[in-house]
Design a protein around this motif. Structure first.
Motif, mmCIF file in Angstrom:
data_model
loop_
_atom_site.group_PDB
_atom_site.id
_atom_site.type_symbol
_atom_site.label_atom_id
_atom_site.label_comp_id
_atom_site.label_asym_id
_atom_site.label_seq_id
_atom_site.Cartn_x
_atom_site.Cartn_y
_atom_site.Cartn_z
ATOM 1 N N ILE A 30 -14.455 -7.997 0.455
ATOM 2 C CA ILE A 30 -13.536 -8.597 -0.512
ATOM 3 C C ILE A 30 -13.384 -7.673 -1.718
ATOM 4 O O ILE A 30 -12.273 -7.412 -2.174
ATOM 5 C CB ILE A 30 -14.026 -9.999 -0.944
ATOM 6 C CG1 ILE A 30 -13.823 -10.993 0.192
ATOM 7 C CG2 ILE A 30 -13.305 -10.463 -2.210
ATOM 8 C CD1 ILE A 30 -14.475 -12.344 -0.043
ATOM 9 N N GLU A 31 -14.503 -7.188 -2.207
ATOM 10 C CA GLU A 31 -14.463 -6.290 -3.362
ATOM 11 C C GLU A 31 -13.665 -5.030 -3.039
ATOM 12 O O GLU A 31 -12.853 -4.567 -3.853
ATOM 13 C CB GLU A 31 -15.883 -5.931 -3.785
ATOM 14 C CG GLU A 31 -15.953 -5.282 -5.139
ATOM 15 C CD GLU A 31 -17.373 -5.196 -5.661
ATOM 16 O OE1 GLU A 31 -17.696 -4.117 -6.195
ATOM 17 O OE2 GLU A 31 -18.138 -6.170 -5.554
ATOM 18 N N GLN A 32 -13.863 -4.472 -1.854
ATOM 19 C CA GLN A 32 -13.121 -3.283 -1.444
ATOM 20 C C GLN A 32 -11.629 -3.586 -1.318
ATOM 21 O O GLN A 32 -10.790 -2.798 -1.756
ATOM 22 C CB GLN A 32 -13.657 -2.739 -0.121
ATOM 23 C CG GLN A 32 -13.004 -1.448 0.316
ATOM 24 C CD GLN A 32 -13.257 -0.311 -0.661
ATOM 25 O OE1 GLN A 32 -14.387 -0.073 -1.059
ATOM 26 N NE2 GLN A 32 -12.202 0.376 -1.070
ATOM 27 N N ASN A 33 -11.295 -4.743 -0.729
ATOM 28 C CA ASN A 33 -9.887 -5.134 -0.603
ATOM 29 C C ASN A 33 -9.233 -5.331 -1.963
ATOM 30 O O ASN A 33 -8.055 -4.993 -2.147
ATOM 31 C CB ASN A 33 -9.740 -6.405 0.229
ATOM 32 C CG ASN A 33 -10.050 -6.221 1.694
ATOM 33 O OD1 ASN A 33 -10.407 -7.166 2.378
ATOM 34 N ND2 ASN A 33 -9.921 -5.013 2.212
ATOM 35 N N LEU A 34 -9.973 -5.894 -2.911
ATOM 36 C CA LEU A 34 -9.433 -6.060 -4.265
ATOM 37 C C LEU A 34 -9.130 -4.699 -4.888
ATOM 38 O O LEU A 34 -8.075 -4.515 -5.505
ATOM 39 C CB LEU A 34 -10.414 -6.842 -5.146
ATOM 40 C CG LEU A 34 -10.453 -8.346 -4.912
ATOM 41 C CD1 LEU A 34 -11.703 -8.961 -5.533
ATOM 42 C CD2 LEU A 34 -9.193 -9.000 -5.460
ATOM 43 N N ALA A 35 -10.039 -3.749 -4.714
ATOM 44 C CA ALA A 35 -9.831 -2.408 -5.261
ATOM 45 C C ALA A 35 -8.649 -1.713 -4.579
ATOM 46 O O ALA A 35 -7.807 -1.105 -5.247
ATOM 47 C CB ALA A 35 -11.103 -1.577 -5.113
#
Length: 130
Positions: A30-35
């Motif tokens: 999720i964090e990677q997708n947000l970035a």
């Protein structure tokens, strides 16, 4: 407290709250997708939690269950996914966000509805008068 779209931790928590995803690996994704999907606008980097939540829900598709045998009615998260994408599209447009290629909410809505590029999905608004 107002929501801060430039705060990665706050955006990640919103995606987790919207999707119910709790596994550590998926939280990292999720964090990677947000970035990866962050937009750029007048306020700098803006995370797009509604888009990421919608895409996470699309990836987790064990939601297809038979509701009725006659006519085989299915229940799924399509309405919720559509709503999240519409919310993101509205925010993106209102804030003139430039989003990376392949991460457009409009493109995701077009795919969801099966619309072709020359026949774009158009969100409709209902005004309730009481």
């Amino acid at each position: 407290m107002a929501y801060d779209y430039s705060d990665l931790a706050q955006s990640k928590q919103l995606v987790i709250d919207l999707t119910g995803i709790t596994t550590p690996l998926k939280a990292v994704l999720i964090e990677q997708n947000l970035a990866d999907s962050a937009g750029q606008g007048a306020l700098g980097t803006t995370y797009r939690p509604y888009y990421v939540a919608a895409r996470q829900l699309q990836r987790n598709r064990p939601d297809q269950t038979i509701e009725a045998a006659d006519g085989a009615k299915f229940t799924n998260l399509t309405t919720m996914i559509q709503s999240l994408l519409e919310e993101q599209l509205a925010y993106d447009l209102a804030n003139d966000l430039v989003v990376p290629e392949g991460y457009g909410a409009q493109d995701a809505l077009n795919k969801l509805c099966g619309c072709k590029n020359d026949s774009l999905y158009t969100p409709t608004m209902a005004i309730l008068v009481g």
